[in-house]
Design an enzyme around this catalytic site. Structure first.
Site, PDB file in Angstrom:
ATOM      1  N   ASP A  35       0.841  -1.207   0.000  1.00 28.08           N
ATOM      2  CA  ASP A  35       0.000   0.000   0.000  1.00 28.08           C
ATOM      3  C   ASP A  35       0.874   1.254   0.000  1.00 28.08           C
ATOM      4  O   ASP A  35       2.000   1.232   0.493  1.00 28.08           O
ATOM      5  CB  ASP A  35      -0.915  -0.042   1.242  1.00 28.08           C
ATOM      6  N   HIS A  52       2.419   3.909  -8.943  1.00 28.32           N
ATOM      7  CA  HIS A  52       2.215   2.495  -9.284  1.00 28.32           C
ATOM      8  C   HIS A  52       3.424   1.954 -10.066  1.00 28.32           C
ATOM      9  O   HIS A  52       3.851   0.822  -9.855  1.00 28.32           O
ATOM     10  CB  HIS A  52       0.938   2.320 -10.107  1.00 28.32           C
ATOM     11  N   LEU A 146      10.773 -20.404  -5.161  1.00 28.57           N
ATOM     12  CA  LEU A 146       9.873 -19.483  -4.460  1.00 28.57           C
ATOM     13  C   LEU A 146       8.499 -19.588  -5.082  1.00 28.57           C
ATOM     14  O   LEU A 146       8.340 -19.456  -6.296  1.00 28.57           O
ATOM     15  CB  LEU A 146      10.375 -18.034  -4.586  1.00 28.57           C
TER      16      LEU A 146
HETATM   17  C1  IPE Z   1      -5.385  -2.851  -0.254  1.00 28.47           C
HETATM   18  O1  IPE Z   1      -5.049  -1.520  -0.461  1.00 28.47           O
HETATM   19  C2  IPE Z   1      -5.430  -3.573  -1.563  1.00 28.47           C
HETATM   20  C3  IPE Z   1      -4.131  -3.753  -2.226  1.00 28.47           C
HETATM   21  C4  IPE Z   1      -2.973  -3.459  -1.721  1.00 28.47           C
HETATM   22  C5  IPE Z   1      -4.206  -4.320  -3.539  1.00 28.47           C
HETATM   23  P1  IPE Z   1      -6.172  -0.404  -0.612  1.00 28.47           P
HETATM   24  O2  IPE Z   1      -5.468   0.890  -0.761  1.00 28.47           O
HETATM   25  O3  IPE Z   1      -7.134  -0.762  -1.682  1.00 28.47           O
HETATM   26  O4  IPE Z   1      -6.932  -0.499   0.786  1.00 28.47           O
HETATM   27  P2  IPE Z   1      -7.859   0.527   1.551  1.00 28.47           P
HETATM   28  O5  IPE Z   1      -8.845   1.060   0.557  1.00 28.47           O
HETATM   29  O6  IPE Z   1      -6.968   1.610   2.062  1.00 28.47           O
HETATM   30  O7  IPE Z   1      -8.466  -0.272   2.650  1.00 28.47           O
HETATM   31  C1  IPE Z   2      -1.448   0.309  -3.451  1.00 28.33           C
HETATM   32  O1  IPE Z   2      -1.307   1.674  -3.443  1.00 28.33           O
HETATM   33  C2  IPE Z   2      -1.717  -0.226  -4.840  1.00 28.33           C
HETATM   34  C3  IPE Z   2      -3.061  -0.750  -5.053  1.00 28.33           C
HETATM   35  C4  IPE Z   2      -4.006  -0.837  -4.154  1.00 28.33           C
HETATM   36  C5  IPE Z   2      -3.363  -1.202  -6.396  1.00 28.33           C
HETATM   37  P1  IPE Z   2      -2.536   2.663  -3.398  1.00 28.33           P
HETATM   38  O2  IPE Z   2      -2.917   3.011  -4.805  1.00 28.33           O
HETATM   39  O3  IPE Z   2      -3.628   2.120  -2.573  1.00 28.33           O
HETATM   40  O4  IPE Z   2      -1.879   3.916  -2.708  1.00 28.33           O
HETATM   41  P2  IPE Z   2      -2.546   4.919  -1.663  1.00 28.33           P
HETATM   42  O5  IPE Z   2      -3.154   4.084  -0.580  1.00 28.33           O
HETATM   43  O6  IPE Z   2      -3.571   5.709  -2.419  1.00 28.33           O
HETATM   44  O7  IPE Z   2      -1.403   5.751  -1.182  1.00 28.33           O
HETATM   45 MG    MG Z   3      -4.135   2.295  -0.632  1.00 28.97          MG
END
Ligand code: IPE
Ligand code: IPE
Ligand code: MG
Length: 249
Positions: A35, A52, A146
């Site tokens: 995240d 990303h 792995l």
């Molecule tokens: C969790 O992250 C899902 C992934 C890392 C793919 P999110 O950014 O979607 O989670 P929330 O919305 O903060 O709970």
């Molecule tokens: C995690 O990063 C990637 C996915 C959930 C695909 P986020 O896109 O959720 O990044 P934040 O939480 O907005 O910083």
């Molecule tokens: Mg996120």
């Protein structure tokens, strides 16, 4: 990203890196909620897509790192069933990124003994991405170094419902815990010993609800694009200091 970018990242952090103790057990399965890509980009006044893209580079590093630490199973949460709520252009950017990641980076992993498995239902993904994923799963099927699980359109509640439907179809009306485990995407794998979440959020976000019943949790403020091999080593070292009791004394 640039050195400048990394410098900004460093200012936000005050972590102490610690080392693995090779006389102690290491996790057999590490699961990671990757995240913070969006926040990483925002801090740099960049579009979310840059976060990303940088996050995909981290994936490469962390897969290699897990392999170098001899972790048998690594599960990465890449796209949740709830992530469809994001703007369509972000969702399609993530699919393109995944396609490029698998097409360009995965051969190196396959040659290095990595086996790919998908946790989740990818049937609604773009057809060329489905083909690329299925081809890679097949091509890496005999690899043993792995086991890399990528959670794609994954939701733990959906996985558990699916398991119950499969059990009903198999005529299991009085399931045991072992039965349920057997019908999950992770059926032949150990449950995660260690669950890592980057970027500081203290929640599970519908990830592996059944399998993490006794996982050790490690939450770090480091944003996923900044997460390094040293951070993974620190998480493992913290895990080694934990006393797991599983309800006993
Ligand atoms: C969790 O992250 C899902 C992934 C890392 C793919 P999110 O950014 O979607 O989670 P929330 O919305 O903060 O709970
Ligand atoms: C995690 O990063 C990637 C996915 C959930 C695909 P986020 O896109 O959720 O990044 P934040 O939480 O907005 O910083
Ligand atoms: Mg996120």
């Amino acid at each position: 990203m640039s050195d400048f970018g990394n410098l900004i990242g460093l200012f936000g952090l005050s972590i102490i890196l610690i080392k693995i103790d090779h006389s102690l057990p290491i996790p057999k399965h590490i699961a990671i909620i990757m995240d913070g890509n969006g926040r990483w980009a925002k801090k740099r006044f960049l579009p979310r897509s840059s976060g990303h893209r940088q996050g995909a580079k981290t994936v490469k590093e962390i897969v290699k790192a897990a392999k170098s630490f001899n972790i048998p199973v690594l599960t990465l949460y890449a796209f949740s069933t709830e992530n469809w709520k994001r703007p369509p252009d972000e969702v399609s950017f993530l699919f393109d990124l995944l396609f490029n990641f698998i097409e360009k980076s995965f051969q190196e992993f396959i040659d290095g003994g990595v086996r790919l498995r998908v946790l989740g239902d990818i049937s609604k993904f773009p057809p060329r991405l489905i083909n690329e994923i299925e081809r890679t799963v097949k091509e890496s099927a005999a690899n043993k170094d792995l086991q890399l699980n990528i959670a794609l359109n994954y939701g733990a509640r959906q996985e558990i419902i699916l398991a119950f439907k499969k059990m009903a179809a198999a005529g299991i009306t009085d399931p045991t815990q072992e039965d349920v485990s057997k019908f999950l995407y992770t059926h032949d794998q150990p449950d995660p010993d260690l669950l890592i979440r980057t970027s500081g959020e203290r929640r599970i976000s519908n990830f592996l609800l059944w399998q993490i019943a006794y996982s050790e949790l490690y939450i770090t403020d480091v944003l996923w694009p900044d997460f390094t091999k040293a951070d993974l080593e620190t998480a493992i070292a913290h895990f080694q200091k934990r006393q797991r009791r599983f309800g006993g004394l």
